[in-house]
Design a protein around this motif. Structure first.
Motif, PDB file in Angstrom:
ATOM      1  N   GLY B  70      -2.509  13.743   0.221  1.00 60.39           N
ATOM      2  CA  GLY B  70      -3.047  12.642   1.010  1.00 60.39           C
ATOM      3  C   GLY B  70      -3.884  13.059   2.205  1.00 60.39           C
ATOM      4  N   GLN B  73      -9.334  12.378   0.783  1.00 58.15           N
ATOM      5  CA  GLN B  73      -9.500  11.330  -0.224  1.00 58.15           C
ATOM      6  C   GLN B  73     -10.510  11.813  -1.259  1.00 58.15           C
ATOM      7  N   ALA B  87      -3.111   5.209  -4.725  1.00 54.27           N
ATOM      8  CA  ALA B  87      -4.054   5.754  -3.752  1.00 54.27           C
ATOM      9  C   ALA B  87      -3.211   6.391  -2.661  1.00 54.27           C
ATOM     10  N   LYS B  89      -3.313   7.450   0.903  1.00 54.71           N
ATOM     11  CA  LYS B  89      -4.245   7.258   2.010  1.00 54.71           C
ATOM     12  C   LYS B  89      -4.061   8.262   3.139  1.00 54.71           C
TER      13      LYS B  89
END
Lengths: 339, 512
Positions: B70, B73, B87, B89
């Motif tokens: 993380g 990205q 996802a 982040k």
């Protein structure tokens, strides 16, 4: 990626940027104009077009300006010097004790009176150099952060100033010694000091090494610069300039007290920071600090002129320093993004 | 009892996890300014396995791990965790979703206790809402007992050894009940016994069904601990295999199997007398008994993996961090080099590895950057730097090296990496060196600038300059060097002549 992309990236704005000092000068003009307008509104007279006021203003800031020149090169080297105000106090005491007239019965050293002006001057500069050596040695060789090292000497040297005559003020200097603080002498000395260091910072190894160390001490070392030795020089010079300022103050008032120069270091740092000297090192100039000094003076005399309380002055002074640092941090961040 | 529907859902997730692995990523792409770090990369981690990631320096392993943890990205691609597209982040987000990373440089708070470090942000509270230290200590002791770690939860982290800190990091990761644990070269600072303990813990975690991603340069570790491995090369996926199916040579071939293009304009030039001789140079704990010779006009390539201490040898030669023992001879005479200034007096120049950290003065302009080394030795008259003269020299050199900038008063932070590098090379060429040490001369710069710098190095060698070139790019080392010295963990592991050298031979010496 084509080679065209590469050249496009390598060629930033072609427009030549003006020197950073121009921006600071614009700020100065802006502030002066604000006081001019406020002057006509509230006092019914001009702020700027008063020779007397300008003279007092420049006299007020010149002494601290001398310190600010030294502090500027310390900050450019990536450090800070908090001890200058205490050096002012201690050197004022020591130098004055060697500058007394024989007609005064209670001289500190009755056997050493009526000495030529050069004697107390050299003794004072010598004392400054000793404090600078201690600062520089602590910072360069024991690797203490400059903030802590000079905080230590700040307290210790102030203590010395008080101990020197057990708190008694020292007065009655010779005419020769009093001369260095008389009339417009503080301004003359400031201008000389500023000119010398403007040239030194721009056209000598001393200045170039100072910028290099502040920009990147590791890279400076690899370039063959003896970083430690150079830092000692920088702090010695800063303390000697503070010592000079101390003697000018004492000579002007014809008396020395242990509490002299209290918080001068902060005003000097403020002048440098307002003048665009980056607290991260490697960026700034003596010229910028000189303009910063005048901004400082304009604000103080502007408040006096508007008959604002001295308390407001202090509060605003603090806010301006913080604003200048915020502006610097903001500039750095913007640069980092674009590069 | 769970309802049939819930049970079916659990089964579905379970089946997906078995099929796709606990973590499966595909099509990942990540670009940094001027560099394509990862290009269409895939990876699948099965639960209860140790999955090794292999590749040369700069193959993209660390970038990929930072994406999984993380930190970065991805520009494109898909990450599936337990079958679900996710996802990630931020590192905290990844952690909360079940991915822990143990960084190469440990990220513990030195002045806090072991327990405080492990439970930070999750401290147990007593009924007054204050931190319950007794409970925290108990929880830590439980955790350590489970992992077979013998450490006092109340010890201060600053007093632990590196290995013990590593244990704390592992315990911290396990305490998050992570499904995926990433370890980036965890053994680089450990002794053999400590490595054994670490491996025991890893095996235990494996039986608990955790998927472990294990980055390493060490072949023997790979065969000892890994079940599967994936090889990357230049930011691309090369392949995934079972560790038991392959040999060491297979892996090396996968790692280096790269086309050598003719972008290296090396021309043979006459090689003269020995100018630099190094005998048994040693800095205890860093490098040992490094000996080599360097001749006029010769380019000696220095290859090795991260941790081979190549740069430390260069720093010792140049007096940045001098060696403790050993001899340096220049023109056959023993010399003492205790500072860069002394090295420069002997005609040495040193282009450091890290442009930003030890090279550029970012806040100063191009001219100042080029002149900094020159003016430490000459061009000062009556106390003043002969500015006109050094400006002329710097401008000429910038033109010769084709530095691209609108004007040389531009602040260096506004220049591209390639142009910054050219400025640094210009800095050293102005000092007219006889011995030029280059540490990663083309790292992180674009292809065009790269081949210009290669051409320049060759020209310098043709003029009789002796060049020692450290490089992590094997094609560069092979393309440019007359001879290649390979280092492994602080020791010289061998020399190869230009004629006999190839990527597999270098890697065999470098990876041992």
């Amino acid at each position: 990626m084509s080679s065209q992309d590469i050249t496009a990236r390598a060629a930033p704005r072609t427009q030549r940027k003006w020197p950073a000092e121009v921006n600071i000068l614009l700020v100065l003009i802006g502030i002066a104009l604000v006081f001019e307008i406020l002057g006509w509104i509230f006092q019914g007279q001009s702020f700027l077009f008063s020779w007397n006021r300008l003279k007092i203003m420049i006299l007020q800031v010149s002494v601290i300006g001398i310190i600010a020149v030294g502090v500027t090169q310390v900050i450019i080297s990536g450090g800070i010097d908090l001890s200058s105000g205490s050096v002012v106090g201690a050197v004022a005491m020591v130098a004055m004790s060697f500058a007394q007239v024989s007609t005064y019965a209670r001289a500190v050293y009755p056997a050493l009176t009526d000495l030529p002006m050069i004697v107390p001057l050299l003794i004072g500069l010598g004392c400054g150099a000793v404090v600078g050596l201690i600062n520089g040695w602590l910072i360069a060789y024991t690797k203490i952060p400059p903030f802590i090292a000079t905080l230590g000497t700040m307290v210790t040297v102030r203590g010395f100033a008080k101990w020197y005559t057990k708190g008694q003020p020292i007065s009655f200097p010779t005419e020769g010694f009093a001369w260095i603080g008389s009339g417009m002498m503080p301004v003359v000395i400031f201008i000389l000091v500023a000119l010398i260091f403007h040239v030194a910072m721009k056209y000598t190894r001393y200045g170039k090494f100072t910028y290099a160390i502040g920009a990147n001490a590791q890279a400076a070392r690899v370039s063959g610069i003896d970083v430690e030795r150079h830092l000692v020089k920088v702090y010695v010079i800063a303390a000697m300039l503070a010592a000079l300022a101390g003697m000018v103050v004492a000579a002007r008032g014809q008396t020395a007290q242990a509490g002299m120069g209290l918080a001068y270091e902060l005003d000097a740092i403020a002048m440098a920071v307002i003048g665009g000297v980056s607290l991260n090192g490697g960026r700034g100039s003596i010229l910028g600090t000189a303009i910063g000094m005048i901004i400082f003076g304009v604000i103080i005399s502007g408040f006096t002129f508007l008959r604002l309380d001295a308390y407001y002055q202090e509060m605003i002074k603090g806010a301006i320093v913080v604003a200048a640092v915020v502006a610097d941090v903001h500039r750095q961040r913007k640069r980092r993004k674009t590069s | 009892m769970v309802s049939p529907r819930t049970a079916a859902a659990i089964d579905r997730v379970h089946a997906a996890t078995q099929r796709d692995g606990v973590l499966s990523i595909s099509g990942i792409r990540k670009e940094f300014p001027g560099v394509l770090a990862l290009d269409d990369v895939q990876l699948r981690i099965r639960p209860g396995t140790v999955h090794a990631l292999m590749g040369e320096n700069g193959a993209g392993k660390s970038t990929l791990m930072k994406i999984i943890a993380g930190v970065y990205q991805p520009d494109a691609g898909e990450i599936r965790l337990r079958g679900q597209v996710v996802a990630l982040k931020s590192p905290l987000d990844a952690l909360e979703q079940g991915i822990s990373m143990i960084h190469q440089e440990l990220a513990l708070m030195n002045w806090m206790t072991v327990a405080e470090n492990i439970w930070i942000r999750r401290e147990p509270k007593n009924r007054f809402g204050l931190i319950d230290h007794a409970e925290m200590t108990r929880m830590t002791a439980d955790l350590f007992a489970r992992l077979n770690i013998n450490l006092d939860p109340r010890a201060q982290v600053s007093e632990l050894t590196v290995a013990q800190k590593q244990m704390v990091e592992i315990a911290k990761a396990v305490s998050h009940n992570s499904d995926v644990l990433i370890m980036d070269e965890p053994t680089s600072a450990l002794t053999e016994r400590e490595v054994d303990h670490l491996f025991a813990i890893i095996r235990d975690l494996r039986t608990r069904g955790i998927g472990i991603v294990y980055i390493t340069h060490k072949m023997n570790e790979l065969f000892e601990i890994a079940d599967e491995f994936t090889v990357f090369r230049d930011g691309k996926y090369v392949g995934t295999h079972n560790a038991s199916d392959v040999t060491r040579d297979d892996i090396i071939r996968m790692m280096v199997g790269r086309e050598i293009t003719n972008m290296f304009p090396k021309v043979d030039c006459p090689i003269g007398d020995t100018i630099l001789e190094v005998r048994d140079l040693t800095l205890p704990g860093v490098f040992h008994d490094v000996s080599f010779t360097l001749r006029r006009g010769e380019i000696l390539g220095l290859a090795g993996l991260v941790g081979s201490k190549r740069s430390n040898v260069a720093e010792a030669l140049f007096g940045v961090h001098p060696a403790d023992s050993g001899e340096i001879l220049i023109d056959g005479k023993p010399v003492t080099i205790a500072s860069p200034a002394q090295a420069m007096a002997h005609g040495m120049a040193f282009l450091t590895e890290d442009r930003k950290e030890t090279g550029c003065f970012l806040t100063l302009d191009c001219l100042e950057n080029i002149q900094s080394a020159l003016i430490t030795r000459s061009h000062v008259k009556n106390g003043f730097v002969q500015q006109a003269e050094v400006n002329r020299l710097a401008e000429d050199m910038a033109r010769t090296l084709r530095v691209k900038t609108p004007n040389l008063q531009e602040t260096v932070e506004n220049l591209s990496g390639g142009n910054q590098q050219k400025l640094l090379i210009a800095r050293w060429l102005l000092t007219k060196p006889r011995i030029l040490i280059l540490d990663e001369p083309t790292r992180g710069i674009d292809v065009g600038a790269k081949s210009e710098i290669h051409r320049l190095i060759t020209e310098l060698a043709a003029q009789g300059v002796a060049v020692l070139m450290i490089s992590s790019e094997l094609p560069e080392v092979l393309g440019m060097s007359d001879r290649i010295m390979v280092m492994h963990e602080g020791h010289v592991s061998g020399f190869l002549d230009r004629a006999e050298a190839d990527q597999v031979k270098i890697m065999s010496l470098a990876a041992k």
